[in-house]
Design a protein around this motif. Sequence first.
Motif, PDB file in Angstrom:
ATOM      1  N   ARG A  97      37.870  89.073  77.590  1.00 14.72           N
ATOM      2  CA  ARG A  97      37.847  90.030  78.711  1.00 14.72           C
ATOM      3  C   ARG A  97      36.426  90.510  79.031  1.00 14.72           C
ATOM      4  O   ARG A  97      36.221  91.625  79.466  1.00 14.72           O
ATOM      5  N   TRP A  98      35.427  89.668  78.784  1.00 17.24           N
ATOM      6  CA  TRP A  98      34.017  89.878  79.108  1.00 17.24           C
ATOM      7  C   TRP A  98      33.272  90.788  78.125  1.00 17.24           C
ATOM      8  O   TRP A  98      32.059  90.917  78.213  1.00 17.24           O
ATOM      9  N   TYR A  99      33.964  91.451  77.191  1.00 23.26           N
ATOM     10  CA  TYR A  99      33.303  92.436  76.334  1.00 23.26           C
ATOM     11  C   TYR A  99      33.023  91.903  74.927  1.00 23.26           C
ATOM     12  O   TYR A  99      33.852  91.214  74.331  1.00 23.26           O
ATOM     13  N   GLN A 100      31.883  92.282  74.385  1.00 19.98           N
ATOM     14  CA  GLN A 100      31.467  91.864  73.045  1.00 19.98           C
ATOM     15  C   GLN A 100      32.464  92.328  71.987  1.00 19.98           C
ATOM     16  O   GLN A 100      32.851  91.560  71.100  1.00 19.98           O
ATOM     17  N   GLU A 101      32.890  93.599  72.080  1.00 20.05           N
ATOM     18  CA  GLU A 101      33.818  94.154  71.094  1.00 20.05           C
ATOM     19  C   GLU A 101      35.158  93.431  71.122  1.00 20.05           C
ATOM     20  O   GLU A 101      35.741  93.133  70.074  1.00 20.05           O
ATOM     21  N   ASN A 102      35.650  93.149  72.331  1.00 18.66           N
ATOM     22  CA  ASN A 102      36.926  92.430  72.459  1.00 18.66           C
ATOM     23  C   ASN A 102      36.825  91.030  71.857  1.00 18.66           C
ATOM     24  O   ASN A 102      37.738  90.561  71.176  1.00 18.66           O
ATOM     25  N   ALA A 103      35.706  90.364  72.136  1.00 27.10           N
ATOM     26  CA  ALA A 103      35.507  89.012  71.606  1.00 27.10           C
ATOM     27  C   ALA A 103      35.479  89.031  70.088  1.00 27.10           C
ATOM     28  O   ALA A 103      36.067  88.162  69.434  1.00 27.10           O
ATOM     29  N   TYR A 104      34.805  90.023  69.528  1.00 22.78           N
ATOM     30  CA  TYR A 104      34.746  90.141  68.073  1.00 22.78           C
ATOM     31  C   TYR A 104      36.160  90.264  67.486  1.00 22.78           C
ATOM     32  O   TYR A 104      36.502  89.591  66.506  1.00 22.78           O
ATOM     33  N   GLU A 105      36.990  91.091  68.114  1.00 25.39           N
ATOM     34  CA  GLU A 105      38.344  91.330  67.604  1.00 25.39           C
ATOM     35  C   GLU A 105      39.217  90.087  67.701  1.00 25.39           C
ATOM     36  O   GLU A 105      39.893  89.715  66.729  1.00 25.39           O
ATOM     37  N   VAL A 106      39.205  89.422  68.872  1.00 27.27           N
ATOM     38  CA  VAL A 106      40.111  88.279  69.045  1.00 27.27           C
ATOM     39  C   VAL A 106      39.648  87.068  68.241  1.00 27.27           C
ATOM     40  O   VAL A 106      40.475  86.303  67.738  1.00 27.27           O
ATOM     41  N   VAL A 107      38.336  86.886  68.104  1.00 29.63           N
ATOM     42  CA  VAL A 107      37.835  85.756  67.311  1.00 29.63           C
ATOM     43  C   VAL A 107      38.089  86.014  65.824  1.00 29.63           C
ATOM     44  O   VAL A 107      38.463  85.099  65.080  1.00 29.63           O
ATOM     45  N   SER A 108      37.923  87.268  65.386  1.00 27.87           N
ATOM     46  CA  SER A 108      38.217  87.606  63.986  1.00 27.87           C
ATOM     47  C   SER A 108      39.676  87.322  63.670  1.00 27.87           C
ATOM     48  O   SER A 108      40.005  86.731  62.626  1.00 27.87           O
ATOM     49  N   ALA A 109      40.565  87.733  64.576  1.00 30.92           N
ATOM     50  CA  ALA A 109      41.999  87.493  64.374  1.00 30.92           C
ATOM     51  C   ALA A 109      42.301  85.997  64.355  1.00 30.92           C
ATOM     52  O   ALA A 109      43.110  85.519  63.549  1.00 30.92           O
ATOM     53  N   TYR A 110      41.629  85.248  65.218  1.00 30.55           N
ATOM     54  CA  TYR A 110      41.831  83.798  65.257  1.00 30.55           C
ATOM     55  C   TYR A 110      41.408  83.163  63.937  1.00 30.55           C
ATOM     56  O   TYR A 110      42.131  82.336  63.369  1.00 30.55           O
ATOM     57  N   LEU A 111      40.241  83.537  63.434  1.00 33.47           N
ATOM     58  CA  LEU A 111      39.719  82.944  62.203  1.00 33.47           C
ATOM     59  C   LEU A 111      40.600  83.249  60.994  1.00 33.47           C
ATOM     60  O   LEU A 111      40.675  82.457  60.053  1.00 33.47           O
ATOM     61  N   GLU A 112      41.274  84.374  61.049  1.00 37.45           N
ATOM     62  CA  GLU A 112      42.156  84.756  59.938  1.00 37.45           C
ATOM     63  C   GLU A 112      43.468  83.971  59.946  1.00 37.45           C
ATOM     64  O   GLU A 112      44.126  83.864  58.912  1.00 37.45           O
ATOM     65  N   ASN A 113      43.829  83.422  61.108  1.00 39.74           N
ATOM     66  CA  ASN A 113      45.156  82.815  61.239  1.00 39.74           C
ATOM     67  C   ASN A 113      45.172  81.341  61.631  1.00 39.74           C
ATOM     68  O   ASN A 113      46.242  80.767  61.808  1.00 39.74           O
ATOM     69  N   GLY A 130      29.618  88.528  70.257  1.00 42.11           N
ATOM     70  CA  GLY A 130      30.772  89.072  69.542  1.00 42.11           C
ATOM     71  C   GLY A 130      31.433  88.025  68.663  1.00 42.11           C
ATOM     72  O   GLY A 130      31.826  88.309  67.529  1.00 42.11           O
ATOM     73  N   ALA A 131      31.530  86.802  69.190  1.00 41.89           N
ATOM     74  CA  ALA A 131      32.110  85.702  68.412  1.00 41.89           C
ATOM     75  C   ALA A 131      31.235  85.387  67.203  1.00 41.89           C
ATOM     76  O   ALA A 131      31.732  85.137  66.100  1.00 41.89           O
ATOM     77  N   ALA A 132      29.909  85.417  67.402  1.00 37.73           N
ATOM     78  CA  ALA A 132      28.986  85.152  66.298  1.00 37.73           C
ATOM     79  C   ALA A 132      29.118  86.210  65.204  1.00 37.73           C
ATOM     80  O   ALA A 132      29.071  85.895  64.009  1.00 37.73           O
ATOM     81  N   GLU A 133      29.320  87.461  65.609  1.00 36.14           N
ATOM     82  CA  GLU A 133      29.509  88.535  64.628  1.00 36.14           C
ATOM     83  C   GLU A 133      30.801  88.312  63.832  1.00 36.14           C
ATOM     84  O   GLU A 133      30.845  88.532  62.617  1.00 36.14           O
ATOM     85  N   ALA A 134      31.845  87.861  64.534  1.00 33.25           N
ATOM     86  CA  ALA A 134      33.118  87.593  63.859  1.00 33.25           C
ATOM     87  C   ALA A 134      32.962  86.460  62.850  1.00 33.25           C
ATOM     88  O   ALA A 134      33.488  86.523  61.732  1.00 33.25           O
ATOM     89  N   VAL A 135      32.229  85.429  63.232  1.00 32.17           N
ATOM     90  CA  VAL A 135      31.995  84.292  62.339  1.00 32.17           C
ATOM     91  C   VAL A 135      31.205  84.734  61.111  1.00 32.17           C
ATOM     92  O   VAL A 135      31.520  84.361  59.968  1.00 32.17           O
ATOM     93  N   THR A 136      30.185  85.565  61.333  1.00 33.23           N
ATOM     94  CA  THR A 136      29.333  86.027  60.231  1.00 33.23           C
ATOM     95  C   THR A 136      30.106  86.899  59.245  1.00 33.23           C
ATOM     96  O   THR A 136      29.906  86.816  58.026  1.00 33.23           O
ATOM     97  N   ARG A 137      31.003  87.732  59.763  1.00 34.84           N
ATOM     98  CA  ARG A 137      31.704  88.702  58.914  1.00 34.84           C
ATOM     99  C   ARG A 137      33.006  88.174  58.325  1.00 34.84           C
ATOM    100  O   ARG A 137      33.685  88.873  57.579  1.00 34.84           O
TER     101      ARG A 137
END
Length: 215
Positions: A97-113, A130-137
């Motif tokens: 939805r264009w936002y860094q925070e949203n991307a972080y949340e949805v990519v984190s959820a994807y990586l977990e599942n 945001g996706a890069a932050e999710a990958v890093t964390r």
Amino acid sequence: AGIPVIVADRRVTGDERTAFIGGDNYKVGRLMAQWVIGKASDKESKAKRKPFVVLEVAGLPGSTPATLRHKGMMEGIEEAKGEGLEAKVEVQSVMGRWYQENAYEVVSAYLENHPLPDVIVAHNDLMAIGAAEAVTRNPSPVTHSPLSIPIMGVDGIHPGLQAIVDGKIECSATYSSRGDMIIDAAARIIHKESYVRDTVLETALVDITAAKPML
């Protein structure tokens, strides 16, 4: 009412406008496909039977940029398959939805599942970050070591360029707003001078070699 209307950035339905100045979102999608195909081709010899998974972090559902970027990417990938691309490219999408925070949340959820994707393509630079932050964390569930997934963004704006230089994302596609051209067109229309009715701005891939001088 006879008031000139300049449409900037996003296309609108119909032809009742004075001028349009903006990027070609479909062409951006084709550039995304080109990058994906290059990455998939690099892995063909190692894993021809395993699908090459692309995680697409899309923009706002129904928005013109998100729709056209997705369409351009999918059609580019399908054409490559028809032209002999042996890798089985599989695209999976989440909505940032264009936002860094949203991307972080949805990519984190994807990586977990899900199993890890081979690459991530985000519809703008902020979502790429945001996706890069999710990958890093989210370390590898197998080795528990940091993940390394190539990420592409779109816009070529300062945060994206900095993320390329810092090694957080691999590249971005330029998408200029060119406010200077919008003001110039407005002045020409007001003074009844000639102007270009449709100005489509070019896009190009920006990697580390281009990002440094652009910054």
